[in-house]
Scaffold this active site. Structure first.
Site, PDB file in Angstrom:
ATOM      1  N   HIS A 121      10.017  20.211  16.457  1.00  0.00           N
ATOM      2  CA  HIS A 121       9.860  19.596  15.456  1.00  0.00           C
ATOM      3  C   HIS A 121       9.202  18.122  15.600  1.00  0.00           C
ATOM      4  O   HIS A 121       9.463  17.560  16.644  1.00  0.00           O
ATOM      5  CB  HIS A 121      10.971  19.364  14.375  1.00  0.00           C
ATOM      6  CG  HIS A 121      11.412  20.826  13.912  1.00  0.00           C
ATOM      7  ND1 HIS A 121      10.634  21.664  13.360  1.00  0.00           N
ATOM      8  CD2 HIS A 121      12.708  21.183  13.964  1.00  0.00           C
ATOM      9  CE1 HIS A 121      11.437  22.429  12.984  1.00  0.00           C
ATOM     10  NE2 HIS A 121      12.452  22.462  13.381  1.00  0.00           N
ATOM     11  N   CYS A 160       4.751  19.560  14.544  1.00  0.00           N
ATOM     12  CA  CYS A 160       4.111  18.762  13.421  1.00  0.00           C
ATOM     13  C   CYS A 160       4.025  17.533  13.510  1.00  0.00           C
ATOM     14  O   CYS A 160       4.587  16.790  14.024  1.00  0.00           O
ATOM     15  CB  CYS A 160       4.865  19.261  11.730  1.00  0.00           C
ATOM     16  SG  CYS A 160       5.058  20.957  11.400  1.00  0.00           S
TER      17      CYS A 160
END
Length: 392
Positions: free
Chosen positions: A235, A278
């Site tokens: 992430h 991301c």
């Protein structure tokens, strides 16, 4: 008449004459930097039935390199004493003399003795790709964060890790993986990989090695080769990737861990970073399909931050799309384009341009343009980086 036209007009004569000692010609053009070491090895080992076949390949390669290389090649044939002794018929051949291999350049008479060969040699040195001659080519480190304390599990990431392991193993790298690392563990592990001073220092990170069919315990201490690859699957938010504890590690800090330093084994060598994470919480229009997830959560010195390439799955502020089963758009595209482009002899920036285009065309929504993704590539590479399948 241009030098390239002269080579073309006399191609048959050159092939018939030079095949008498192809090794001498190959050694001479390598010495003058008219071909790279990689090209030399390929020309020397190509499978041809006769000596002339090797010279055909060499002459074609010289012609493909353009006017400057053709000019330097002809000047070499005309002035090198060993070549003149070995191929006396080349000098006496009227076709070559009538067309004049190359007039003596004005620069050859200057006080600094800078002739066309020295100029071409400098140009070739500048354009020469990174030399990847070590076995293995280098180390590929994969940090694969799947399970998090405060974020959703990253389903599909193991597919990405396996695809990366397969393709970089195919490209001659030794592939090592660390699973589910906290921010501090990632930071410490990367510093250990940068130095590689002791195998025992890697034990705390449960490092596994790709064997061709799966990941197994690390048995032998890794050593750096002629290139380094680092893949981070996690992430992330703007400018950072997250450890499995949810803490952020700055991407700049990751790359600078491997920055140039005096006496470092990686100084001057290419270092590639592929980051699937991301870089923000925004989606580029629309919603995702049900089965897609977002990863939201030669001088005397060179610059310290030279020889680095960073490819990130998405531009800042936006999410990165990952399939729950098939893996992420970005990593799967990188692996596929490496498989195809490396066989064609393309350099890595050309290959990543194709990745940008392929990922940019994907649709993550039933509405055209509803959910898009645009990877970003930035680099400080000083030369071209061409990766080749192991054994080719």
């Amino acid at each position: 008449m241009s030098a390239k036209d002269t080579v073309r007009r006399n191609k048959t004569v050159l092939q018939d004459t030079l095949c008498g000692d192809r090794r001498l010609i190959l050694d001479k053009v390598l010495e003058m930097d008219l071909i790279t070491g990689r090209e030399y090895n390929k020309l020397k080992s190509i499978n041809k039935e006769d000596e002339e076949g090797h010279i055909v390949e060499l002459v074609d390669k010289i012609m493909n390199k353009g006017e400057g290389t053709c000019q330097a090649f002809l000047h070499l044939l005309e002035t090198d004493e060993a070549i003149k002794r070995t191929f006396p018929g080349l000098q006496l051949n009227r076709q070559l003399n009538d067309t004049r291999l190359l007039p003596t350049p004005v620069q050859a008479c200057s006080s600094d003795n800078s002739d066309v060969l020295s100029q071409e040699r400098k140009r070739r040195k500048k354009d020469e790709p990174y030399q990847l001659n070590s076995q293995p080519t280098g180390i590929c480190v994969i940090i694969n964060n799947e399970k998090f304390l405060y974020h959703d599990e990253r389903c599909g990431t193991n597919r990405d890790a396996q695809s990366l392991a397969e393709v970089f193993s195919w490209l001659g790298f030794r592939v090592l993986v660390c699973k589910d690392q906290t921010k501090d563990q990632m930071d410490r592990a990367l510093k250990r990989f940068a130095s590689l001073s002791d195998l025992s220092q890697l034990q705390e990170f449960s490092v596994k090695e790709w064997t061709g069919s799966g990941f197994a315990d690390l048995q032998e201490a890794p050593k750096h080769g002629d290139a380094f690859v680092c893949c981070i699957l996690s992430h992330g938010t703007k400018g950072v990737v997250l450890g499995c504890d949810g803490e952020p590690l700055c991407i700049k800090q990751i790359t600078r861990t491997f920055g140039g330093a005096d006496l470092s084994t990686l100084t001057g060598k290419p270092k590639v970073f592929l980051i699937q994470a991301c870089q923000g919480g925004r989606m580029q229009r629309g919603v995702l399909f049900e089965d897609l997830q977002a990863d939201d959560s030669h001088s005397l010195s060179i610059p310290v931050e030279a020889d680095v390439l960073v490819a990130i799955s998405t531009v800042e502020d936006y999410k990165s799309i990952r399939h729950r089963i098939d893996g992420s758009w970005f990593i799967q595209s990188v692996c596929q384009q490496l498989r195809e482009g490396c066989l064609r002899g393309e350099d890595i920036t050309t290959i990543l341009h194709r990745v940008n285009n392929e990922v940019g065309q994907k649709e993550g929504s039933s509405e055209p343009g509803g959910a898009k993704q645009m990877p970003e590539v930035r680099f400080t590479l000083r030369k071209t980086l061409v990766l080749s399948p192991h054994g080719i």
